[in-house]
Write an enzyme that holds these catalytic residues in place. Structure first.
Site, PDB file in Angstrom:
ATOM      1  N   ARG A  58       0.794  -1.227   0.000  1.00  0.00           N
ATOM      2  CA  ARG A  58       0.000   0.000   0.000  1.00  0.00           C
ATOM      3  C   ARG A  58       0.825   1.274   0.000  1.00  0.00           C
ATOM      4  O   ARG A  58       0.549   2.207  -0.739  1.00  0.00           O
ATOM      5  CB  ARG A  58      -0.898   0.053   1.241  1.00  0.00           C
ATOM      6  CG  ARG A  58      -2.209  -0.641   1.098  1.00  0.00           C
ATOM      7  CD  ARG A  58      -2.659  -1.113   2.460  1.00  0.00           C
ATOM      8  NE  ARG A  58      -1.718  -2.121   2.922  1.00  0.00           N
ATOM      9  CZ  ARG A  58      -1.822  -3.396   2.596  1.00  0.00           C
ATOM     10  NH1 ARG A  58      -2.814  -3.825   1.883  1.00  0.00           N
ATOM     11  NH2 ARG A  58      -0.924  -4.282   3.000  1.00  0.00           N
ATOM     12  N   THR A  59       1.810   1.310   0.890  1.00  0.00           N
ATOM     13  CA  THR A  59       2.539   2.571   1.053  1.00  0.00           C
ATOM     14  C   THR A  59       3.231   2.943  -0.261  1.00  0.00           C
ATOM     15  O   THR A  59       3.094   4.061  -0.755  1.00  0.00           O
ATOM     16  CB  THR A  59       3.546   2.462   2.218  1.00  0.00           C
ATOM     17  OG1 THR A  59       2.820   2.077   3.381  1.00  0.00           O
ATOM     18  CG2 THR A  59       4.241   3.786   2.468  1.00  0.00           C
ATOM     19  N   LYS A  87      25.852  -4.976  -2.621  1.00  0.00           N
ATOM     20  CA  LYS A  87      27.327  -4.962  -2.666  1.00  0.00           C
ATOM     21  C   LYS A  87      27.908  -4.331  -1.410  1.00  0.00           C
ATOM     22  O   LYS A  87      29.122  -4.203  -1.281  1.00  0.00           O
ATOM     23  CB  LYS A  87      27.800  -4.159  -3.890  1.00  0.00           C
ATOM     24  CG  LYS A  87      27.341  -4.699  -5.223  1.00  0.00           C
ATOM     25  CD  LYS A  87      27.870  -3.799  -6.341  1.00  0.00           C
ATOM     26  CE  LYS A  87      27.269  -4.161  -7.677  1.00  0.00           C
ATOM     27  NZ  LYS A  87      27.565  -3.127  -8.694  1.00  0.00           N
ATOM     28  N   ARG A 108      11.675   3.589   3.327  1.00  0.00           N
ATOM     29  CA  ARG A 108      11.263   2.600   4.352  1.00  0.00           C
ATOM     30  C   ARG A 108      12.471   1.725   4.654  1.00  0.00           C
ATOM     31  O   ARG A 108      13.141   1.251   3.737  1.00  0.00           O
ATOM     32  CB  ARG A 108      10.110   1.729   3.862  1.00  0.00           C
ATOM     33  CG  ARG A 108       9.839   0.594   4.850  1.00  0.00           C
ATOM     34  CD  ARG A 108       8.598  -0.171   4.534  1.00  0.00           C
ATOM     35  NE  ARG A 108       7.417   0.609   4.838  1.00  0.00           N
ATOM     36  CZ  ARG A 108       6.177   0.129   4.785  1.00  0.00           C
ATOM     37  NH1 ARG A 108       5.964  -1.128   4.439  1.00  0.00           N
ATOM     38  NH2 ARG A 108       5.152   0.897   5.081  1.00  0.00           N
TER      39      ARG A 108
HETATM   40  C1  NCD Z   1       2.110  -1.159   8.239  1.00  0.00           C
HETATM   41  C2  NCD Z   1       3.602  -0.994   8.366  1.00  0.00           C
HETATM   42  O1  NCD Z   1       4.366  -1.230   7.409  1.00  0.00           O
HETATM   43  O2  NCD Z   1       4.007  -0.551   9.443  1.00  0.00           O
HETATM   44  N1  NCD Z   1       1.727  -1.330   6.908  1.00  0.00           N
HETATM   45  C3  NCD Z   1       1.379  -0.215   6.183  1.00  0.00           C
HETATM   46  O3  NCD Z   1       2.208   0.612   5.878  1.00  0.00           O
HETATM   47  N2  NCD Z   1       0.100  -0.050   5.872  1.00  0.00           N
HETATM   48  C4  NCD Z   1       1.516  -2.150   9.149  1.00  0.00           C
HETATM   49  C5  NCD Z   1       2.053  -3.546   9.187  1.00  0.00           C
HETATM   50  O4  NCD Z   1       2.968  -3.925   8.438  1.00  0.00           O
HETATM   51  O5  NCD Z   1       1.533  -4.318  10.000  1.00  0.00           O
END
Ligand code: NCD
Length: 310
Positions: A58-59, A87, A108
């Site tokens: 989703r993100t 690497k 992320r």
């Molecule tokens: C969440 C995350 O990555 O923290 N997912 C998201 O971004 N919607 C929640 C999760 O992974 O449980």
């Protein structure tokens, strides 16, 4: 020009109440563009880099959709396979490189503090899309948007957070924000996965009272919003500990018998077994709507940071 222009979004704590309100109002205006009934070229020629060192559906996709809906472009990676990270390239060097290829960086990473570290190596705005068990501020913005859109207010709402409150970054960010916005908070988790003490201390400092419980049955009848989370398996040091806790909370039709009529059930997703599929059909379930709100909210944020339309 808004205060957002060129700004990093690393922690929800750096956003004031009026910053949050600006994002929510801007997001509301973005809805017709997000659903494709109106067109915008506000971010034409702009490039978003998505650097995902941890899994995401989703993100990442909603950031991509948001940028595309505003006429911008996206580049990046999802998983480090096929990149120089394999690497042994450091995060600092990756960021220094990507800075030259893009106007804004979404990161992320499994390590807490990674986004803040990344922001030190670039002048370009960095958006934290989840740093380990730390924070997930853009998820919180779409969670807040969902509560506001469904309930019309934050003040006085009983928000019950359930599941993995120790490792769940979404509930960490959301708690900070809701403490600022005056919601009543209830925390439900197994004893080993309670909300970190410093976050509870913060809620107290804001002058708010909160409840904690180990059983959802004890508190369900008071909830206006039930925010359910997944047990964060990948953050458990010991797989056996995970097995003993997995499946310990399950929201199903039986438990909802005691719920308020207007209760809304949220989940950042992905869900495993913590919400029974039968709940999807009930009027309480808003988690897929919540996931779709990701697009207008991330559009608003990108537009404010990159100074698109205004
Ligand atoms: C969440 C995350 O990555 O923290 N997912 C998201 O971004 N919607 C929640 C999760 O992974 O449980």
């Amino acid at each position: 020009m808004s205060d957002f222009q060129g700004r990093d979004v690393l922690s929800i704590r750096e956003l004031t109440k009026s910053d949050i309100q600006l994002v929510l109002k801007t997001a509301k205006k973005m809805v017709p563009i997000a659903v494709g009934t109106r067109r915008s070229r506000a971010l034409e020629g702009r490039i978003l880099a998505t650097l995902f060192f941890e899994p995401s559906t989703r993100t990442r996709l909603s950031f991509e959709s948001a940028m595309a809906r505003l006429g911008g472009r996206v580049l990046g990676f999802s998983g480090t396979e096929g990149t120089s990270v394999q690497k042994g390239e450091t995060l600092a060097d990756t960021i220094r490189m990507v800075e030259a290829y893009s106007d804004v960086i979404v990161l992320r990473h499994p390590q807490e503090g990674a986004a803040r570290l990344a922001a030190e190596f670039t002048e370009k705005p960095v958006i934290n899309a989840g740093d380990g068990a730390g924070q997930h501020p853009t998820q919180t913005l779409l969670d807040l948007y969902t509560i506001w859109d469904e309930k019309g207010a934050f003040q006085g709402q009983n928000v019950t957070l359930v599941g993995d409150l120790k490792y769940g970054r979404t509930v960490h960010s959301l708690t900070y924000a809701l403490a600022e916005l005056g919601a009543h908070l209830t925390f439900v988790s197994p004893p080993t996965l309670e909300m970190p003490r410093e976050i509870l201390e913060h809620v107290k400092e804001r002058g708010l009272t909160f409840r904690t419980a180990h059983r959802l049955e004890e508190v369900i009848r008071d909830a206006d919003v039930l925010y359910v989370t997944r047990i964060q398996r990948e953050r458990f040091p010991d797989p056996q500990e995970y097995e003993s806790i997995a499946g310990s909370y399950r929201v199903d039709e039986a438990i909802l018998r005691d719920a308020k009529r207007g209760l809304i059930i949220m989940h950042p997703l992905p869900r495993l077994t913590e919400i029974a599929p039968e709940v999807d059909r009930t009027k309480h379930a808003v988690y897929f709507k919540q996931a779709s709100n990701a697009v207008p909210v991330r559009m608003a944020l990108l537009d404010l940071i990159l100074g698109g339309a205004e």
